[in-house]
Enzyme design. Structure first.
Site, PDB file in Angstrom:
ATOM      1  CG  HIS A  99       2.981  63.366 -28.212  1.00 49.61           C
ATOM      2  ND1 HIS A  99       3.129  62.437 -27.237  1.00 49.61           N
ATOM      3  CD2 HIS A  99       2.044  63.547 -28.735  1.00 49.61           C
ATOM      4  CE1 HIS A  99       1.967  62.178 -27.058  1.00 49.61           C
ATOM      5  NE2 HIS A  99       1.090  62.629 -27.629  1.00 49.61           N
ATOM      6  CG  ASP A 101      -2.149  65.522 -29.088  1.00 50.27           C
ATOM      7  OD1 ASP A 101      -1.350  64.367 -28.961  1.00 50.27           O
ATOM      8  OD2 ASP A 101      -3.059  65.683 -28.230  1.00 50.27           O
ATOM      9  CG  HIS A 258       0.612  64.927 -23.988  1.00 50.93           C
ATOM     10  ND1 HIS A 258       0.580  65.877 -25.097  1.00 50.93           N
ATOM     11  CD2 HIS A 258       0.007  63.730 -24.426  1.00 50.93           C
ATOM     12  CE1 HIS A 258      -0.274  65.389 -26.018  1.00 50.93           C
ATOM     13  NE2 HIS A 258      -0.593  64.036 -25.640  1.00 50.93           N
ATOM     14  NE  ARG A 273      -5.580  61.927 -27.242  1.00 45.49           N
ATOM     15  CZ  ARG A 273      -5.201  63.342 -28.056  1.00 45.49           C
ATOM     16  NH1 ARG A 273      -6.348  63.777 -28.748  1.00 45.49           N
ATOM     17  NH2 ARG A 273      -4.158  63.823 -27.856  1.00 45.49           N
TER      18      ARG A 273
HETATM   19  C1  SIN Z   1      -2.176  60.962 -25.822  1.00 47.08           C
HETATM   20  O1  SIN Z   1      -3.314  61.663 -26.101  1.00 47.08           O
HETATM   21  O2  SIN Z   1      -1.099  61.178 -26.287  1.00 47.08           O
HETATM   22  C2  SIN Z   1      -2.427  59.710 -25.043  1.00 47.08           C
HETATM   23  C3  SIN Z   1      -2.294  60.170 -23.563  1.00 47.08           C
HETATM   24  C4  SIN Z   1      -2.614  58.870 -22.755  1.00 47.08           C
HETATM   25  O3  SIN Z   1      -3.121  57.962 -23.053  1.00 47.08           O
HETATM   26  O4  SIN Z   1      -2.225  59.008 -21.554  1.00 47.08           O
END
Ligand code: SIN
Length: 282
Positions: A99, A101, A258, A273
């Site tokens: 995906h 974000d 990602h 994050r």
């Molecule tokens: C994400 O932001 O999609 C999670 C990425 C991760 O936990 O590696």
């Protein structure tokens, strides 16, 4: 100035020789922005960032953005704790599908920063795929199909119409808003976008949130989307990061997809994050 070492043929660079707590130098900030434009994922190892340092770093790339639908940390609304406890073995993991974000927002995030606090001894890697490389190598018939086309994005996991079964949902350490009819709203973005700084073109389609192409039904769109996703997630276009504590990663959310791997049952994983905003994708 920092050293920039390319990590794969298409995506990612490691930046060394920097302390991300010391961002006063405008040349350093410009070098980081330019490395992100060129490589789309930046890895900086052995950092020791507090949340305020992380927010200052995030603001090098755009305005700090608070994400909807995901509960932030109680002590800081601009930060999400991406946490999976050792006992949370059932269900999915946050970000555990290809995906980008929040592409269902009118202005999806331009990028994010992850700061690794606690990493399992084995597993919990993150994978990114270059959507610039994916677009550039897309078969001509699919490039022609996408030319000038818009795609429809819907906040499926947070809405009503496509609400996922409870057992497939991410673990409970990350609290999310569910069942919000506003998340069912259809938002259109170009299927191919252009980076305003470099002129690079990239696919902007999302395996979680894209439901169909404008003017086509979901059924008519599905065969095109399936072919495109198969291409867009080829290992050739990707980099996989085995995290270490103290790693900081910055990624361009528009030029990449990602995927968070879910292979560390029995271990705790915690990353902080933050997210930044820029003008909508075009
Ligand atoms: C994400 O932001 O999609 C999670 C990425 C991760 O936990 O590696």
């Amino acid at each position: 100035m920092p050293d920039v070492t390319q990590l794969t043929g298409y995506i990612g660079a490691e930046i060394s020789g920097v302390d991300l707590r010391a961002l006063d130098d405008p040349d350093l900030r410009a070098a980081l922005r330019s490395a992100l434009s060129a490589h789309h994922v930046l890895l900086i190892r052995d950092q020791d960032l507090g949340l305020d340092d992380q927010k200052r770093l995030t603001e090098v790339f755009g305005d700090l953005m608070q994400l909807p639908y995901v509960a932030p940390m109680a002590e800081d609304p601009a930060v999400i704790a991406v946490l999976k406890e050792a006992h949370e073995d059932s269900g999915g993991v946050f970000g555990g599908e290809w995906h980008s974000d929040f592409s269902f927002l009118d202005t999806p995030p331009a990028g994010s920063v992850l700061n690794a606090a606690e990493i399992p001894p084995v597993g919990g890697d993150t994978v990114w795929s270059s959507q610039k490389a994916a677009f550039e190598t897309l078969p001509e018939h699919l490039k022609s199909f996408l030319d000038g086309r818009k795609a429809v994005h819907v906040g499926k996991p947070y809405g009503v119409r496509f609400a996922p079964a409870a057992k497939t949902r991410a673990n409970s350490s990350i609290r999310m808003t569910r069942g919000d009819p506003e998340a069912d709203r259809e938002v259109l973005h170009p299927a191919v976008i252009t980076d305003p700084e470099t002129g690079a073109r990239a696919l902007f389609l999302n395996p979680i949130y894209t439901t169909r192409f404008e003017g086509l039904t979901e059924e008519e769109s599905r065969p095109f989307l399936e072919q495109i996703y198969k291409h867009a997630t080829r290992p050739d276009f990707s980099m996989r990061l085995k995290w270490r504590r103290g790693d900081v990663v910055i990624w361009d959310n528009r030029m990449t997809l990602h995927y968070a791997t879910n292979d560390y049952a029995g271990s705790r994983r915690l990353l902080y994050r933050t997210t930044f905003r820029r003008a909508p994708p075009a």
